[in-house]
Enzyme design. Structure first.
Site, PDB file in Angstrom:
ATOM      1  N   ASP A 174      24.837  49.908  55.913  1.00  0.00           N
ATOM      2  CA  ASP A 174      25.011  50.602  54.633  1.00  0.00           C
ATOM      3  C   ASP A 174      26.327  50.176  53.995  1.00  0.00           C
ATOM      4  O   ASP A 174      27.198  49.616  54.661  1.00  0.00           O
ATOM      5  CB  ASP A 174      24.937  52.130  54.803  1.00  0.00           C
ATOM      6  CG  ASP A 174      25.702  52.650  56.018  1.00  0.00           C
ATOM      7  OD1 ASP A 174      26.622  51.961  56.489  1.00  0.00           O
ATOM      8  OD2 ASP A 174      25.379  53.750  56.492  1.00  0.00           O
ATOM      9  N   ASN A 227      24.290  65.735  59.211  1.00  0.00           N
ATOM     10  CA  ASN A 227      23.117  66.357  58.574  1.00  0.00           C
ATOM     11  C   ASN A 227      21.823  65.667  59.000  1.00  0.00           C
ATOM     12  O   ASN A 227      20.780  65.853  58.386  1.00  0.00           O
ATOM     13  CB  ASN A 227      23.264  66.288  57.052  1.00  0.00           C
ATOM     14  CG  ASN A 227      23.437  64.845  56.564  1.00  0.00           C
ATOM     15  OD1 ASN A 227      23.504  63.921  57.376  1.00  0.00           O
ATOM     16  ND2 ASN A 227      23.485  64.657  55.270  1.00  0.00           N
ATOM     17  N   HIS A 230      21.339  62.379  58.970  1.00  0.00           N
ATOM     18  CA  HIS A 230      21.050  61.118  58.276  1.00  0.00           C
ATOM     19  C   HIS A 230      21.156  59.940  59.245  1.00  0.00           C
ATOM     20  O   HIS A 230      21.839  60.008  60.270  1.00  0.00           O
ATOM     21  CB  HIS A 230      21.953  60.922  57.041  1.00  0.00           C
ATOM     22  CG  HIS A 230      23.372  60.550  57.318  1.00  0.00           C
ATOM     23  ND1 HIS A 230      24.383  60.745  56.409  1.00  0.00           N
ATOM     24  CD2 HIS A 230      23.983  59.977  58.394  1.00  0.00           C
ATOM     25  CE1 HIS A 230      25.523  60.308  56.904  1.00  0.00           C
ATOM     26  NE2 HIS A 230      25.312  59.843  58.108  1.00  0.00           N
ATOM     27  N   GLU A 275      19.743  60.122  53.462  1.00  0.00           N
ATOM     28  CA  GLU A 275      20.147  61.529  53.464  1.00  0.00           C
ATOM     29  C   GLU A 275      18.908  62.428  53.404  1.00  0.00           C
ATOM     30  O   GLU A 275      17.872  62.033  52.864  1.00  0.00           O
ATOM     31  CB  GLU A 275      21.014  61.806  52.225  1.00  0.00           C
ATOM     32  CG  GLU A 275      22.269  60.941  52.125  1.00  0.00           C
ATOM     33  CD  GLU A 275      23.408  61.446  52.994  1.00  0.00           C
ATOM     34  OE1 GLU A 275      23.168  62.032  54.064  1.00  0.00           O
ATOM     35  OE2 GLU A 275      24.575  61.255  52.599  1.00  0.00           O
TER      36      GLU A 275
HETATM   37  P1  PGA Z   1      30.346  59.263  62.842  1.00  0.00           P
HETATM   38  O1  PGA Z   1      29.259  59.031  61.701  1.00  0.00           O
HETATM   39  O2  PGA Z   1      30.045  58.257  63.901  1.00  0.00           O
HETATM   40  O3  PGA Z   1      31.644  58.996  62.160  1.00  0.00           O
HETATM   41  O4  PGA Z   1      30.181  60.651  63.332  1.00  0.00           O
HETATM   42  C1  PGA Z   1      27.919  59.039  62.003  1.00  0.00           C
HETATM   43  C2  PGA Z   1      27.120  58.997  60.743  1.00  0.00           C
HETATM   44  O5  PGA Z   1      27.520  59.611  59.734  1.00  0.00           O
HETATM   45  O6  PGA Z   1      26.076  58.348  60.731  1.00  0.00           O
END
Ligand code: PGA
Length: 240
Positions: free
Chosen positions: A68, A137, A139, A144
């Site tokens: 992404d 959340n 995602h 999302e």
């Molecule tokens: P994080 O992010 O590894 O910083 O917890 C995970 C994500 O948002 O996919």
């Protein structure tokens, strides 16, 4: 969930070692594997460990795909996920950055950039491995909630939860409001998925991901239907 392999670890080094071993399995089986790799806090130790564990050059032929990218952020910007992918995975493994399939968040035509990405996945014969983190959340990438499992690679507005979670990535700089994300369709179609999850703040979303209903409201819950999923998770997150 017949395809689920759960690797439960202690937090820290144990987690990083297990994550690195999970990725190395694919690299050793197919040094030219097509892999999409997440950024975020979770996989950083794992990538460092992987680079040290693999014999020199062993990962250099991987066909790497960016997961992404924020819209409007150049690779030189401290927030750029391309820059982060390069520093954490591409360079340590000795992959030629010119061979990486990047998501161009600066493209004049973002839709065309997303189509080009999906075409590159198709030309590669699909993804062999998706190395993913779990959003607070649910995602995956910036798919999302709600995200349909057939979602293509596209521009997505960041949810409040993602804006909050990503605020710490580049302190002092605003989190961009939208991003390009590899579509859930190409991620779920990866022949193998390694989901890396650490930290007590993830335990409720892990429960919903692995044990809750399969729903667009928790995009990661579609992984329950994946035939070859390995979840590498530390004990802080595993309070399911
Ligand atoms: P994080 O992010 O590894 O910083 O917890 C995970 C994500 O948002 O996919």
């Amino acid at each position: 969930m017949s395809g689920l392999r759960l690797t439960l670890t202690d937090a820290g080094e144990d987690f990083d070692t297990a994550g690195a071993a999970a990725i190395a399995e694919t690299v050793v089986a197919d040094p030219k594997a097509a892999v999409v790799v997440a950024t975020g806090r979770t996989p950083m130790g794992t990538y460092g460990r992987l680079a040290r564990a693999l014999p020199a050059g062993a990962g250099s032929a991987l066909r790497v795909f960016q997961l992404d990218e924020y819209v409007g952020v150049p690779p030189s910007d401290p927030r750029s996920l391309a820059g982060w992918t390069r520093r954490s995975f591409v360079d340590p493994l000795g992959v030629d950055p010119r061979s990486v399939v990047w998501l161009d968040g600066l493209a004049d035509d973002l839709r065309a950039a997303c189509r080009a990405y999906d075409d590159a996945v198709t030309s590669a014969g699909g993804l062999d491995l998706a190395v993913l983190g779990l959003g607070p959340n649910g995602h995956l990438g910036f798919n999302e909630p709600p995200s349909d499992p057939m979602s293509r690679t596209r521009e997505a507005a960041l949810s409040k939860a993602s804006l909050a979670s990503n605020a710490g990535y580049a302190p002092g700089l605003p989190v961009p409001r939208s991003a390009l994300t590899a579509g859930l369709d190409v991620l779920l179609a990866a022949r193998r998925v390694v989901l890396l999850v650490s930290g007590a703040h993830k335990h409720e979303i892990v429960r919903r991901t692995l044990r809750g209903p399969v729903t667009a409201d928790v995009p990661a819950s579609f992984l329950q239907q994946h035939p070859n999923l390995q979840v590498v998770i530390d004990r802080d997150a595993w309070q399911v």
